[in-house]
Design an enzyme around this catalytic site. Structure first.
Site, PDB file in Angstrom:
ATOM      1  N   HIS A   1      56.178  32.984  21.514  1.00  0.00           N
ATOM      2  CA  HIS A   1      56.126  33.416  22.915  1.00  0.00           C
ATOM      3  C   HIS A   1      56.641  32.338  23.855  1.00  0.00           C
ATOM      4  CE1 HIS A   1      52.620  36.255  21.582  1.00  0.00           C
ATOM      5  NE2 HIS A   1      53.786  36.596  21.068  1.00  0.00           N
TER       6      HIS A   1
ATOM      7  N   HIS B   1      57.326  44.096  23.175  1.00  0.00           N
ATOM      8  CA  HIS B   1      56.766  42.847  22.654  1.00  0.00           C
ATOM      9  C   HIS B   1      57.459  42.443  21.353  1.00  0.00           C
ATOM     10  CE1 HIS B   1      54.052  39.542  22.041  1.00  0.00           C
ATOM     11  NE2 HIS B   1      54.048  39.884  20.772  1.00  0.00           N
TER      12      HIS B   1
ATOM     13  N   ASP C   1      59.352  38.940  20.569  1.00  0.00           N
ATOM     14  CA  ASP C   1      59.218  38.113  19.363  1.00  0.00           C
ATOM     15  C   ASP C   1      60.585  37.784  18.767  1.00  0.00           C
ATOM     16  OD1 ASP C   1      56.457  37.928  19.425  1.00  0.00           O
ATOM     17  OD2 ASP C   1      56.125  39.529  17.969  1.00  0.00           O
TER      18      ASP C   1
ATOM     19  N   HIS D   1      58.347  38.645  12.032  1.00  0.00           N
ATOM     20  CA  HIS D   1      58.694  37.227  12.024  1.00  0.00           C
ATOM     21  C   HIS D   1      59.408  36.808  10.740  1.00  0.00           C
ATOM     22  CE1 HIS D   1      56.414  36.850  15.667  1.00  0.00           C
ATOM     23  NE2 HIS D   1      55.300  37.255  15.078  1.00  0.00           N
TER      24      HIS D   1
END
Length: 315
Positions: free
Chosen positions: A87, A246, A250, A273
């Site tokens: 973030h 969101h 990321d 991720h």
């Protein structure tokens, strides 16, 4: 702003002054203080564990864990770990910051409200300084793709200089379902379209996460919690497609670990991720798939201890 300039005219930027905050780590549950400091041109983004006096460059090849966050570790010093970097990395990238030192007195970046907006606020308060050096840009020249069952991410050459992204997600919880977003990521569109989108989880997974030592600091103050068709947060959502936004936030943070801005088109479906990091590793493994435009990345920069002289004094 540099996001609208030809890639060969981008300039490096750092913070005008130091600024900090205190919060809790989402997964560790520990109180941690963060101070973002100005840095000289060519430093890149460097995290420093002040409790260990060890620094870690914000680079894709320092990623050691991608379970529900992106975590970095210092080369040769596995005890020096920084979790949940995505973030703040997204906020720095979205602001055009190329050089900064981020001091932390614990193992995780504070989660704050679960989005990049508080970090963007801190950057705005500190202000920016344009440095007398060109900012490096990585221009993607050919398609790079990585897959994991029905999930995939890929980078393609950009139709126009800059970074454009298309992302889709699918979740069984009906409050999320299938969502998609397409965005040309500039400082303005990041601020207006991504920065305030919060991290999220499913209510039924919370006990399992905590049993695994994760989400120890999670709460309705720093994450959206979904239970089937319900959003449990009293204030509801900030926008109907906050979930996919969101996830794209990321992506921006994870890909900022390339060490320079990407001029590319990103396409992803159900990315996370791990896939984001694998995509950067695949890109840099194929030297014919990219080229540098202006500047240099600090690929051989500080990896363990950061000399005191490298850290600017507090303003």
């Amino acid at each position: 702003m540099d996001g609208f300039l030809p890639i060969e005219r981008r300039r490096r930027r750092t913070l005008r002054t130091a600024i900090g905050c205190v919060g809790v780590g989402l997964h560790s549950g520990r109180r941690v203080a963060l101070t973002m400091r100005p840095a000289a041109a060519g430093t890149g983004i460097v995290f420093r564990r002040t409790d260990l006096d060890i620094a870690i460059p914000a680079r894709f090849d320092r990623v050691v864990d991608t379970r529900l966050c992106t975590a970095l570790v210092a080369e040769g010093a596995p005890q020096a770990r920084i979790g949940t970097v995505e973030h703040v990395m997204a906020a720095l990238a979205g602001s055009g910051v190329t050089d900064a030192i981020l001091d932390l007195d614990g193992p995780e970046v504070p989660i704050l409200d679960g989005s990049a907006a508080p970090f963007l606020f801190l950057i705005d308060c500190a202000g920016l300084t344009v440095l007398d050096a060109p900012a490096p840009v990585i221009e993607v020249l050919s398609r790079i793709r990585v897959e994991d069952r029905d999930a995939f991410v890929e980078l393609q050459p950009a139709s126009l200089p800059g970074f454009e992204a298309t992302l889709g997600i699918e979740f069984p919880a009906t409050a999320i379902g299938s969502q998609s977003v397409n965005l040309r990521v500039t400082p303005g569109s990041f601020r207006e379209g991504l920065a305030d989108a919060r991290t999220f989880t499913l209510a039924e997974e919370i006990a399992r996460l905590r049993a695994a030592g994760l989400a120890q600091g999670g709460s309705l103050d720093n994450a959206i919690v979904v239970d089937g068709p319900l959003v449990l947060n009293p204030g509801g959502l900030r926008r109907p497609d906050e979930f996919v936004r969101h996830k794209l936030l990321d992506v921006v943070g994870d890909l900022a670990l390339a060490g320079a801005a990407l001029s590319a088109r990103f396409i992803g479906h159900r990315s996370g991720h791990a896939l984001n990091n694998r995509l950067l590793r695949a890109l840099f493994a194929d030297r014919s798939a990219w080229r540098m435009v202006d500047g240099e990345m600090p690929m051989d920069g500080v990896t363990t201890r950061l000399p005191a002289a490298a850290a600017p004094a507090m303003a």
